[in-house]
Design an enzyme around this catalytic site. Structure first.
Site, short mmCIF file in Angstrom:
data_model
loop_
_atom_site.label_atom_id
_atom_site.label_comp_id
_atom_site.label_asym_id
_atom_site.label_seq_id
_atom_site.Cartn_x
_atom_site.Cartn_y
_atom_site.Cartn_z
N MET E 1 0.70 -1.08 0.02
CA MET E 1 -0.02 0.21 -0.04
C MET E 1 0.95 1.16 0.03
O MET E 1 0.48 2.22 0.57
CB MET E 1 -0.69 0.17 1.33
CG MET E 1 -2.17 -0.28 1.47
SD MET E 1 -1.89 -0.85 3.05
CE MET E 1 -0.30 -0.19 3.67
N PRO E 2 1.94 1.44 -0.68
CA PRO E 2 2.82 2.42 -0.66
C PRO E 2 2.17 3.62 -1.44
O PRO E 2 1.38 3.40 -2.24
CB PRO E 2 4.33 1.80 -1.15
CG PRO E 2 3.99 0.42 -1.09
CD PRO E 2 2.52 0.16 -1.15
N ILE E 3 2.82 4.59 -0.98
CA ILE E 3 2.49 6.05 -1.74
C ILE E 3 3.94 6.64 -2.23
O ILE E 3 4.73 6.73 -1.24
CB ILE E 3 1.68 6.82 -1.05
CG1 ILE E 3 0.36 6.27 -0.57
CG2 ILE E 3 1.44 8.15 -1.76
CD1 ILE E 3 -0.45 7.32 0.36
#
Lengths: 78, 78, 78, 78, 78, 78
Positions: E1-3
């Site tokens: 779920m990285p940004i």
């Protein structure tokens, strides 16, 4: 002069680790800087990379804290 | 109504300190707020300042974690 | 190696201007960089400053778009 | 695919708490995700929420660290 | 779920371009997402990438707007 | 004193709109500010909301610019 900010949950993502390791952080920094060089010709020394680790209870997905969401959906950490 | 975000490495930058001190943080807040008043007429009470301290292993420069980069280049912390 | 991000509304704050001018931006950049040098001994050439201008309809204060809030409270732009 | 970032001071805001609780964080995540669904038809599962807790000495208001500003103005935490 | 957030100046960095092209943006998105998969086992579909283009007069380096700094130092865009 | 940053793609999400409307922005501002009041007792007038609209070619998901990803997956805008 690019700035790359990488936000990830504060947890291990490989067996036996419970956090992002220093080696993984170095690999993220190297890869992100190289990407800007390859795609936009930005010299390595003009790119800053900032990694922000976020506690899982501070990260929401699907309207839930991420660990509750993963449990509901049968997802692995990621 | 400005927002000023100041990102620095979590380390001391004067002899004998190993972190940004409360006095230094207060000076950054005061100076940044005054700057917005001087340049754009923004009242002090409408400016927010947020200081983000980043561990040195989470900050990349020149494709390396910053301490490795400084060592390679013979740079002092900064 | 600090990064200073300055978020302001996209509007003039002095008579006759309807936007932040190039000179005002240069003064913000100079002042913010000097502040990091004065307070934390960060060399000018290791500080990045990013100015983000935000349309007034995209900025909220007091639960309202900022121009509606100012009108309600009798506030000047700021 | 929205991203909602919520920055708050790291402190309790109800009697007997000295930090934002896990339940409060879950309520922020639920509410922010629902807001994007209600207003812009964004599905819950496409919204990320990131909560950033900031130490009070790292947050400035009125040219002062926030606790000094509140004391000067007679404000409660908030 | 990285940004992953990539901030660059709004300008071309290869001959004949005066802006970051759609192909270059797609390459940044692909590369950043792949990096998170390679280093931290994050599935491609759980990574968001946001590219922020910043006008050169809004980007400061060395206490100056970046174009003035480059001229002073004899640097190419980057 | 919270800051809520809402990042969305610059596009309409209801039939007949090709952008986020001023009314939708006002609803996001109202809802986000109310959420901080309800959950953490933060007064409306101490919350800032910043809405950032991001062009679809600048937003990546699944390793692709978002419109290409949606087409590949048969997803609606969201």
């Amino acid at each position: 002069m690019p700035i790359v900010t990488i936000q990830v949950t504060r947890e291990g993502t490989k067996p036996g680790n419970d956090a992002v390791t220093a080696d993984e952080k170095a690999a993220l920094i190297k890869g992100a800087s190289q990407l800007l060089l390859d795609v936009l010709n930005k010299p390595l020394e003009s790119t800053f990379v900032v990694i922000q680790e976020v506690n899982t209870e501070n990260w929401g997905w699907g309207g839930l804290p991420v660990e509750a969401y993963r449990k509901q959906r049968g997802l692995k950490p990621g």
